[in-house]
Structures are given as structure tokens and as C-alpha cells.
Design an enzyme around this catalytic site. Sequence first.
Site, PDB file in Angstrom:
ATOM      1  N   HIS A   1      -9.163  -2.868  -0.220  1.00  0.00           N
ATOM      2  CA  HIS A   1     -10.259  -2.262   0.536  1.00  0.00           C
ATOM      3  C   HIS A   1     -11.596  -2.461  -0.180  1.00  0.00           C
ATOM      4  O   HIS A   1     -12.190  -1.511  -0.681  1.00  0.00           O
ATOM      5  CB  HIS A   1      -9.937  -0.778   0.743  1.00  0.00           C
ATOM      6  CG  HIS A   1     -10.945  -0.034   1.551  1.00  0.00           C
ATOM      7  ND1 HIS A   1     -11.706  -0.627   2.546  1.00  0.00           N
ATOM      8  CD2 HIS A   1     -11.322   1.277   1.521  1.00  0.00           C
ATOM      9  CE1 HIS A   1     -12.505   0.296   3.069  1.00  0.00           C
ATOM     10  NE2 HIS A   1     -12.305   1.442   2.466  1.00  0.00           N
TER      11      HIS A   1
ATOM     12  N   CYS B   1     -17.460   2.223   4.723  1.00  0.00           N
ATOM     13  CA  CYS B   1     -16.264   1.404   4.994  1.00  0.00           C
ATOM     14  C   CYS B   1     -16.354   0.676   6.327  1.00  0.00           C
ATOM     15  O   CYS B   1     -15.569  -0.238   6.592  1.00  0.00           O
ATOM     16  CB  CYS B   1     -15.021   2.284   4.975  1.00  0.00           C
ATOM     17  SG  CYS B   1     -14.886   3.302   3.510  1.00  0.00           S
TER      18      CYS B   1
END
Lengths: 139, 389
Positions: free
Chosen positions: B329, B87
Site C-alpha cells: 500500500h 490513500c
Amino acid sequence: MTDIPIIPDSLHVPKSEGDNFYLLGAKCSICSYICFPPKLVCVKCLRNDSMKQIKLSPFGTLETFAVMQIAPPGFTAPYIIGYVRLDDGPLVFTLLTQCEVRDDALEIGEKMELVIEKVGEDENGNNIVGWKFRPAKNG
Amino acid sequence: MMRQVYIAGVGLHKFGKFLDKGLKELTRVAVWNAICDASIDPKLIEAAYFANAMAGLITGQEGIRGQVFLRDSGFEGIPIINVEGACASGIIALREAMIAVASGMHDVVLAVGAEKLYLADTARSLQAMRTNTDVETIGKLGFQFTGSYAMTLRKYMKEYCWTQLHFAKVTAKNKYNGSLNPYAQYQRSATVEEILNSQLICWPLTLYMCSTMADGAAAAILSSKKVAHKHGRAQIHISACCLRSGEVGGEDDGQKRVARDAYEKAGLGPEDIEVAEVHDAMAPGEMFRIEKLGFSKPDKVGKLVDEGYFALSGKLPVNTSGGLAARGHPVGATGLAQIAELVWQMRGQAGSRQVKGRSTPYPKVGLAQNSGGYVEGSPAALTVTILKR
């Protein structure tokens, strides 16, 4: 038929009668840092020759936990995951067992005890064994 | 002597579910939006840093991702460097790009992050996402990122009286912000009641608090001061962009340490930050990021949430874009989307979600916190970036 630890070198598998399963760790002979699973290099001293394999305590305290309502393949919901701080120091990610699968069945800070369970079989029919923890009061 | 590095332009491809679009197209849209925004001749771009986390498992494109996906954006010949850090991939690419300009190696570089997670085969996407842990250890033991956030939140609830109601309020705030962001995956606000009554994922988290899969891309063009001046883009520079790996042996798993690095580098403190984007794959995570970044003492965060301190009209607006759960995301794109949001806020281009600065019409100092992956009880890659106008 032999027992194979789910993660190599993480568990001592009994070799003879009277011998027991236990978690394997490593302790730095210079700074006394203890890690799990065992490593050959100390992350504190950054030395390649100071770690010695040790037997870890089967007891610890529950740092935190979560009751998972959705399961990945190979698991059945609901199930409980948690972190247990072993009495020797290392923080162990673990499945929790032998307690009700409810958020109010466990308490942060409660005493936990190691349980070894068969978690599967390999293609040769050997048992794959892994660690879980249960509330010590349920032991 | 390192040179000051400017963000000349930013651009996004909308985040969401685009079953008919691949990584080449997502990347092209974000890159060319950034090029148009920078008003710099794209032929001046000397190198590109391409961030992506999961294309190898999702599409089979394990090697040379940037060289493949950037060709359709028009880039060949220049150095292309592939970056992966789960991430945190986007900010790791930004940092490498910054170093290239700061060192004097290049004058204009591109940092781009792109991710494609929606496939007809959902199981494959979920399997890929599970690889952002140590797959030999906790990956086999039922670890899930939702559970990781839930476990951290449970500790704060016990120690600092945070409640599930606080978590729903934070989520409602971010969903509202997302409803004002045309690039957001979820552009619908939700009430505290709707959030609390949505499906239980793992207490205290409910479905509306959690990010889902997403496709999307984000890009930034970085330049030296000289080039930025020439093109009228010498407004916003990178004051700090710090990266660390998580640690179990150290203080506080590394999150506070990387924040301290960034404040020291920028010569600023948490009290100087006027707008922030923080990594909240589950929206309530915003509360512990706020604590780790030093914006509030842990026992005061709940009260500040109740008072709307972190709302668009609050003293310190956080996740004005909607954050990860509302904006979406797409893993490798997330960090650079945070940067784009800060740039828009600091230039006064954030439309209906524009926030005010403390002493100027728009914020002069913005902070982005982006982290990724999980190794032995701590985030694998930790970043904090501070931008200044």
C-alpha cells in the site's frame, strides 16, 4: 495557571466556583442538527447563520471500541479508543478510561460518561485538558 | 456530450521496500511500463496528473511534486497537475485525467501515483502517515488506522456474526493471490493458523492482516476513442469513476452513496461485476467493502467467505492482486495499481492469477473501490470506478 482544552473550543472550562467542564456543541436553529466540536456552518442546511453553541450531555452509548496494542508517541500501550454516541446525537471519537484494558471489559451499547482529564502541559506550565469516557457503571 | 475514455496502457513499479530508490526512479519505471503497454508515442501525451500523499513530509518536497518527479521520466512542457487525497490520491488523479479526455480538452493523458514511505528514519514515515486525519482533532487523541478498521469490524461481528476466523480466511485468500503477483510486496502465502498466531495489533486484527509501509508507483495512460483505435488499444473504457467526500450527517458515511453513483453512471448493478479490487488496508476490511458495494447482504458475507466465493476460482473474485495488505500500500499509488490489475484481468494478462469471465474467457466488467483519509468518523475521500471491455 489555566486549563486549556486539547482542541480549541471543544470544551467549556469552568470560570468560577460551582461551574463545571462540559463538551461544547453547536445546534442548528433551523434543522436541529447537532455537531461536535462546534461549527459555525450547518452541514445539513449549509447555512452560515443558524448554528448556536450548546452544552452537550455528558452521557452517551458506546458505538464501538478497540484495544490498541501498539502506541504512537505520547501514548502507552495497551490503550483503548472508541466512539461514543452522545445522548444529544453527535458521534465522538475518544479515549476510554477507568476500566480494565481488555477486549472483554467493555460492551458495545453500554452507557458511557464523560471524564475530563489533564493530558499534558504546555510550555507555560498551563494544563492541557481533554475528554475521555468511562463506563457509567464505574462512575 | 462527454466522450468515452479508454485505458490505453497501465504500468507499475514493483511494490516493496527500496531504500536505494527515490520517487523519480519509482515514477519513471511505472510511467514507461505504461507507455510501452499503451504502444502510443509518448510525445502524444498532452497532460499528466501526479498523485502522491506524503512526499512533502517524507522527502521535504512539499511543492510541485509532479513537476519534479516527472522530469526524470522525460516530461517537461506539458501541464502537470498535482493531486492529493491520502490513500485515494491515485483514483482522484485518474478521475481528473478522465475528465480532461472526456471533455475534449485532451486526447492522451497520463495519470500516475507514486509513494516512497521506507526511509532509514521510520519514525518520520509513521509521523507522516498520521497526518491523513484531521490533525487538529482526532490526530491528537490516539487515533490509528488499524484501530479504525478494528472498530468497524467489531460492529459487524456483533451484528452479523462475522468472526476472527472469517478475517483470517480472507487474509489467507489475499496472501495467496499476492503470492502469484510479481508486483506484490509480499509474495508469500500464509495459513489461517499462521495469520491468527501472528502478533496481535488490536483485536481482531493481527500483524498478517495489516498492510505495512511500502514504496511503489503505478500509472495509466488514458485516451480518446479515436487515438485508442488507431493504436489498437480500444478494448477497455472507464464506464464510471465517481468521487465523494465522507459525511457524518448523511446515510452510511458516503460509502454506499458513491457506489450507487457509479452503478447508475455505468448503467450496471453489483450483480454485473465480474472482478473487483477493494480498499483493504487491513485485509478483513474487504468484508465490509463487499457489503457497502452491494455484492452481498451483510449477514451473508461470512458464509460466502467460507465458500470461497471471493477466491480466484469463485463467483466474484475480489482482490486478485492480493489487495493492499499483500500487494502493498504505497498510498498514492494504490488506486492506480487497482486499475492496472483490473485491466490485466480483463485482457487475460494476469498470468497464474487470471480469473474467468461469466460468459467470456476473461471478465468484461471490473470494479475498483479506493478510499482515503479520515474526517470526523467517515472516510475523507471515497471513490468507485467501473471498467468495461
